[in-house]
Design a protein around this motif. Sequence first.
Motif, PDB file in Angstrom:
ATOM      1  N   PRO A   9       0.735  -1.267  -0.028  1.00 30.51           N
ATOM      2  CA  PRO A   9       0.068   0.092  -0.067  1.00 30.51           C
ATOM      3  C   PRO A   9       0.772   1.408   0.052  1.00 30.51           C
ATOM      4  O   PRO A   9       1.947   1.090   0.571  1.00 30.51           O
ATOM      5  CB  PRO A   9      -0.685  -0.150   1.112  1.00 30.51           C
ATOM      6  N   LEU A  10       0.370   2.277  -0.744  1.00 25.57           N
ATOM      7  CA  LEU A  10       1.156   3.736  -0.354  1.00 25.57           C
ATOM      8  C   LEU A  10       0.722   4.315   0.298  1.00 25.57           C
ATOM      9  O   LEU A  10      -0.818   4.411   0.848  1.00 25.57           O
ATOM     10  CB  LEU A  10       0.645   4.214  -1.988  1.00 25.57           C
ATOM     11  N   ARG A  11       1.289   4.891   1.297  1.00 23.81           N
ATOM     12  CA  ARG A  11       0.778   5.943   2.456  1.00 23.81           C
ATOM     13  C   ARG A  11       0.785   7.374   1.875  1.00 23.81           C
ATOM     14  O   ARG A  11       1.568   7.715   1.157  1.00 23.81           O
ATOM     15  CB  ARG A  11       1.557   5.591   3.793  1.00 23.81           C
ATOM     16  N   TRP A  12       0.017   8.306   2.418  1.00 25.62           N
ATOM     17  CA  TRP A  12       0.083   9.766   2.217  1.00 25.62           C
ATOM     18  C   TRP A  12       1.267  10.335   2.434  1.00 25.62           C
ATOM     19  O   TRP A  12       2.048  11.173   1.738  1.00 25.62           O
ATOM     20  CB  TRP A  12      -1.054  10.227   2.966  1.00 25.62           C
ATOM     21  N   SER A  13       2.103   9.692   3.505  1.00 21.82           N
ATOM     22  CA  SER A  13       3.172  10.138   4.080  1.00 21.82           C
ATOM     23  C   SER A  13       4.407   9.797   3.151  1.00 21.82           C
ATOM     24  O   SER A  13       5.597  10.303   3.561  1.00 21.82           O
ATOM     25  CB  SER A  13       3.569   9.707   5.691  1.00 21.82           C
ATOM     26  N   ASP A  14       4.148   9.012   2.150  1.00 24.32           N
ATOM     27  CA  ASP A  14       5.103   8.401   1.105  1.00 24.32           C
ATOM     28  C   ASP A  14       5.710   9.583   0.331  1.00 24.32           C
ATOM     29  O   ASP A  14       6.327   9.564  -0.356  1.00 24.32           O
ATOM     30  CB  ASP A  14       4.722   7.193   0.499  1.00 24.32           C
ATOM     31  N   MET A  15       4.668  10.507  -0.045  1.00 29.61           N
ATOM     32  CA  MET A  15       4.961  11.556  -0.973  1.00 29.61           C
ATOM     33  C   MET A  15       5.771  12.525  -0.616  1.00 29.61           C
ATOM     34  O   MET A  15       5.914  13.113   0.673  1.00 29.61           O
ATOM     35  CB  MET A  15       3.687  12.229  -1.405  1.00 29.61           C
ATOM     36  N   ASP A  16       6.501  13.207  -1.377  1.00 27.59           N
ATOM     37  CA  ASP A  16       7.524  14.396  -1.299  1.00 27.59           C
ATOM     38  C   ASP A  16       6.738  15.741  -1.535  1.00 27.59           C
ATOM     39  O   ASP A  16       5.799  15.646  -2.029  1.00 27.59           O
ATOM     40  CB  ASP A  16       8.707  14.204  -1.671  1.00 27.59           C
ATOM     41  N   ALA A  17       7.565  16.857  -1.464  1.00 30.05           N
ATOM     42  CA  ALA A  17       7.174  18.111  -1.537  1.00 30.05           C
ATOM     43  C   ALA A  17       6.804  18.129  -3.070  1.00 30.05           C
ATOM     44  O   ALA A  17       5.939  19.137  -3.662  1.00 30.05           O
ATOM     45  CB  ALA A  17       8.116  18.950  -1.382  1.00 30.05           C
ATOM     46  N   PHE A  18       7.312  17.188  -4.115  1.00 32.58           N
ATOM     47  CA  PHE A  18       6.884  17.315  -5.485  1.00 32.58           C
ATOM     48  C   PHE A  18       5.648  16.474  -5.970  1.00 32.58           C
ATOM     49  O   PHE A  18       5.346  16.303  -7.044  1.00 32.58           O
ATOM     50  CB  PHE A  18       8.259  16.883  -6.346  1.00 32.58           C
ATOM     51  N   GLY A  19       5.159  16.005  -4.854  1.00 29.53           N
ATOM     52  CA  GLY A  19       3.684  15.304  -5.170  1.00 29.53           C
ATOM     53  C   GLY A  19       3.945  13.815  -5.678  1.00 29.53           C
ATOM     54  O   GLY A  19       3.031  12.990  -6.103  1.00 29.53           O
ATOM     55  N   HIS A  20       5.356  13.143  -5.621  1.00 28.93           N
ATOM     56  CA  HIS A  20       5.205  11.914  -5.638  1.00 28.93           C
ATOM     57  C   HIS A  20       5.936  11.213  -4.741  1.00 28.93           C
ATOM     58  O   HIS A  20       6.587  11.622  -3.811  1.00 28.93           O
ATOM     59  CB  HIS A  20       6.003  11.504  -7.361  1.00 28.93           C
ATOM     60  N   VAL A  21       5.968   9.893  -4.783  1.00 26.40           N
ATOM     61  CA  VAL A  21       6.657   8.897  -4.120  1.00 26.40           C
ATOM     62  C   VAL A  21       8.225   9.114  -3.895  1.00 26.40           C
ATOM     63  O   VAL A  21       8.694   9.163  -4.849  1.00 26.40           O
ATOM     64  CB  VAL A  21       6.224   7.410  -4.216  1.00 26.40           C
ATOM     65  N   ASN A  22       8.701   9.514  -2.661  1.00 25.22           N
ATOM     66  CA  ASN A  22       9.988   9.928  -2.332  1.00 25.22           C
ATOM     67  C   ASN A  22      10.813   8.776  -2.623  1.00 25.22           C
ATOM     68  O   ASN A  22      10.736   7.747  -2.337  1.00 25.22           O
ATOM     69  CB  ASN A  22      10.412  10.423  -0.906  1.00 25.22           C
ATOM     70  N   ASN A  23      12.210   9.007  -3.267  1.00 24.00           N
ATOM     71  CA  ASN A  23      12.881   8.068  -3.672  1.00 24.00           C
ATOM     72  C   ASN A  23      13.289   7.102  -2.580  1.00 24.00           C
ATOM     73  O   ASN A  23      13.659   5.866  -2.748  1.00 24.00           O
ATOM     74  CB  ASN A  23      14.204   8.450  -4.360  1.00 24.00           C
ATOM     75  N   VAL A  24      13.558   7.596  -1.264  1.00 19.94           N
ATOM     76  CA  VAL A  24      14.002   6.661  -0.336  1.00 19.94           C
ATOM     77  C   VAL A  24      12.837   5.850   0.358  1.00 19.94           C
ATOM     78  O   VAL A  24      13.257   4.890   0.720  1.00 19.94           O
ATOM     79  CB  VAL A  24      14.389   7.872   1.121  1.00 19.94           C
ATOM     80  N   VAL A  25      11.880   6.167  -0.069  1.00 20.80           N
ATOM     81  CA  VAL A  25      10.451   5.322   0.314  1.00 20.80           C
ATOM     82  C   VAL A  25      10.648   3.960  -0.493  1.00 20.80           C
ATOM     83  O   VAL A  25      10.110   2.998   0.160  1.00 20.80           O
ATOM     84  CB  VAL A  25       9.188   6.177   0.284  1.00 20.80           C
ATOM     85  N   PHE A  26      11.082   4.079  -1.443  1.00 20.93           N
ATOM     86  CA  PHE A  26      10.975   2.850  -2.598  1.00 20.93           C
ATOM     87  C   PHE A  26      12.009   1.899  -1.632  1.00 20.93           C
ATOM     88  O   PHE A  26      11.749   0.750  -1.779  1.00 20.93           O
ATOM     89  CB  PHE A  26      11.546   3.175  -3.851  1.00 20.93           C
ATOM     90  N   LEU A  27      12.891   2.290  -0.878  1.00 16.60           N
ATOM     91  CA  LEU A  27      13.843   1.175  -0.170  1.00 16.60           C
ATOM     92  C   LEU A  27      13.067   0.368   1.013  1.00 16.60           C
ATOM     93  O   LEU A  27      13.258  -0.665   1.140  1.00 16.60           O
ATOM     94  CB  LEU A  27      15.020   1.958   0.659  1.00 16.60           C
ATOM     95  N   ARG A  28      11.821   1.308   1.614  1.00 18.88           N
ATOM     96  CA  ARG A  28      11.065   0.561   2.340  1.00 18.88           C
ATOM     97  C   ARG A  28      10.098  -0.425   1.631  1.00 18.88           C
ATOM     98  O   ARG A  28       9.861  -1.487   2.128  1.00 18.88           O
ATOM     99  CB  ARG A  28      10.320   1.804   3.107  1.00 18.88           C
TER     100      ARG A  28
END
Length: 156
Positions: A9-28
């Motif tokens: 699942p994608l979490r709202w907190s996974d997004m960064d200021a640019f509106g997409h999933v942050n690169n570090v979150v992919f490691l999670r």
Amino acid sequence: MARHLYRCPLRWSDMDAFGHVNNVVFLRYLEEARIDFMFRLAPGNGSKSFSGGSVVARHEIDYKRPLVHRHEPVLVESWVTGIRGASLTIAYEVKDPDTEEGPGTVYVRASTVVVPYDFRTQRPRRITDEERHFLQKYLPEEPGAEEAGVPGARTA
């Protein structure tokens, strides 16, 4: 060759200021899929395989497309591209599921080198025969067949 499938699942907190999933979150996401693969699916009833611990020795990630938040989970497909005496390499695709219209969009291709580790002795340990047997089901049938575009992929 089998692939392990994990719906993340994608979490709202996974997004960064640019509106997409942050690169570090992919490691999670990769970690969640890897833990599901190695521990929950460990072979045998009551097996101790992979339960003694492991450490990540290396990650490689190729970001292919931005992933924006949505309610549908993203699919993380995992398979094994290398088994050595005391390490294994897991490859991943983070993607949308394939449909009748064609393959799903790939957002990330990645690989991780995992080392089984004995935390009591503070040393790497060898892969057991039971673990090797389990992992071999996830190796490509033809060397190089599943490695195209996967960073760090190598066969045993």
